[in-house]
Design a protein around this motif. Structure first.
Motif, PDB file in Angstrom:
ATOM      1  N   PHE A   1       0.967  -1.278   0.033  1.00 19.23           N
ATOM      2  CA  PHE A   1       0.097   0.068  -0.004  1.00 19.23           C
ATOM      3  C   PHE A   1       0.839   1.319  -0.006  1.00 19.23           C
ATOM      4  CE2 PHE A   1      -4.570   1.028   0.389  1.00 19.23           C
ATOM      5  CZ  PHE A   1      -4.476   2.380   0.366  1.00 19.23           C
TER       6      PHE A   1
ATOM      7  N   SER B   1      -5.357   4.881   2.962  1.00 25.62           N
ATOM      8  CA  SER B   1      -3.949   4.352   3.622  1.00 25.62           C
ATOM      9  C   SER B   1      -3.906   4.515   4.869  1.00 25.62           C
ATOM     10  CB  SER B   1      -2.827   5.400   2.756  1.00 25.62           C
ATOM     11  OG  SER B   1      -1.796   5.312   3.500  1.00 25.62           O
TER      12      SER B   1
ATOM     13  N   THR C   1      -2.125  -5.562  -2.548  1.00 23.53           N
ATOM     14  CA  THR C   1      -2.635  -5.102  -1.316  1.00 23.53           C
ATOM     15  C   THR C   1      -3.889  -5.871  -1.151  1.00 23.53           C
ATOM     16  OG1 THR C   1      -1.680  -2.929  -1.527  1.00 23.53           O
ATOM     17  CG2 THR C   1      -3.338  -3.393   0.354  1.00 23.53           C
TER      18      THR C   1
ATOM     19  N   LEU D   1      -2.203  -1.756  -5.766  1.00 24.33           N
ATOM     20  CA  LEU D   1      -3.495  -1.865  -5.000  1.00 24.33           C
ATOM     21  C   LEU D   1      -4.103  -3.362  -4.987  1.00 24.33           C
ATOM     22  CD1 LEU D   1      -5.567   1.394  -5.704  1.00 24.33           C
ATOM     23  CD2 LEU D   1      -4.560   0.498  -3.417  1.00 24.33           C
TER      24      LEU D   1
END
Lengths: 194, 111
Positions: A72, A170, A94, A91
């Motif tokens: 991230f 985040s 993640t 992303l």
């Protein structure tokens, strides 16, 4: 590009509002941790912590979350460089790591329930499922949020509102990793040693 | 710390910052897991190592991942986290006090 970067800054008012929400979550988790610590020895004749916890699985989950914090972070770096495809790729990574974490946790939960170590069995297990389940629920909503952001970036590109939302996601994602440190240090590692 | 009024974003996240944070966090994760997995220390010592590694890792995450510091940009975030810590001390400490008191009174009835 300048407005995009400005929107991603941490000192905007909306980001502070979101930070205050995270602080309220800190209070919720601190109380759940307190309840767990108080009930962690109340087995009611049921399985004990060292019988229930498996260190290898917890280690895998911990690594998945830690690596997802790094991916991230890389997504945020790519955002500031304006690389749309790289933001999407990080992303995606993640999401995969977060989904692995959640899937592993859920399979552990299901296994426990099948072994008769459900949350109704003892005070210890109630507190365990309550605390770890609350964290898992947060990760679940974080994953939904990641998917929503990927779709928005695909549709609209790296616009200022999207950069602003990514800044808050985040915070949320790193916060979940932060709570997990407390989970494995309070619940799993001391539990395995008993 | 007065450069934050500048219109250009001064605190762009860097890959280097995240990597430093990641490596520190990794080491601070491997230490407590290693201690428990290989039974290197007595239980009391192991609990102390776990607690110290956790506190250090929380600091690493706050600094390198959540970018928390005392700069003007972050001051209110930092103040709100300190306020939350105060609330935590009151609630957690107060509840522990209450539980302990109940526990002691409960034991007294038995004797």
């Amino acid at each position: 590009m300048k407005t995009v970067l400005a929107a991603a800054r941490a000192d905007t008012e909306v980001n502070f509002g979101f930070w205050v929400y995270l602080m309220s979550d800190v209070i919720i988790f601190s109380m759940l941790f307190l309840v767990y610590v108080d009930l962690s020895q109340r087995y009611a004749g049921g399985p004990t912590a060292s019988e229930v916890f498996e260190l290898r699985g917890v280690f895998l989950e911990t690594m998945a979350l830690l690596f997802s914090s790094l991916t991230f972070g890389m997504a945020m770096v790519s955002l500031h460089q304006g690389h749309k495809s790289r933001v999407m790729a990080w992303l995606g990574a993640t999401f995969v790591l977060g989904a692995f974490f959640l899937g592993h946790e859920l399979s552990e939960f299901i296994k426990l329930v099948h072994e008769g170590a459900s949350f109704t069995r003892s005070g210890f297990l109630s507190a365990y499922f309550g605390l770890v389940g609350t964290h898992g629920t947060h990760v679940f909503f974080g994953l939904i949020w990641v998917v929503v952001m990927v779709v928005q970036i695909q549709l609209h590109g790296l616009t200022a509102p999207i950069a602003s939302r990514l800044a808050r996601l985040s915070l949320f994602w790193h916060f979940l990793d932060l709570v997990w440190i407390c989970v494995f240090s309070t619940v799993y590692l001391p539990g395995v040693m008993q | 710390m007065s450069h934050s009024t500048d219109a250009t974003p001064g605190h762009a996240p860097t890959a280097r910052g995240y990597l430093i944070g990641f490596v520190l966090a990794l080491v601070l994760t491997l230490i407590p897991f290693g201690v428990v997995a290989f039974g290197l220390l007595s239980q009391g010592m192991a609990l102390i190592v776990i607690a110290i590694a956790a506190i250090l890792q929380l600091a690493v995450h706050l600094r390198f991942f959540l970018h928390l510091d005392m700069s003007t940009e972050q001051r209110w975030n930092t103040i709100s986290i300190l306020f939350s810590l105060l609330i935590m001390v009151v609630m957690v400490g107060g509840t522990m006090w209450l539980f302990y008191s109940l526990y002691v009174r409960h034991m007294m009835v038995g004797h």
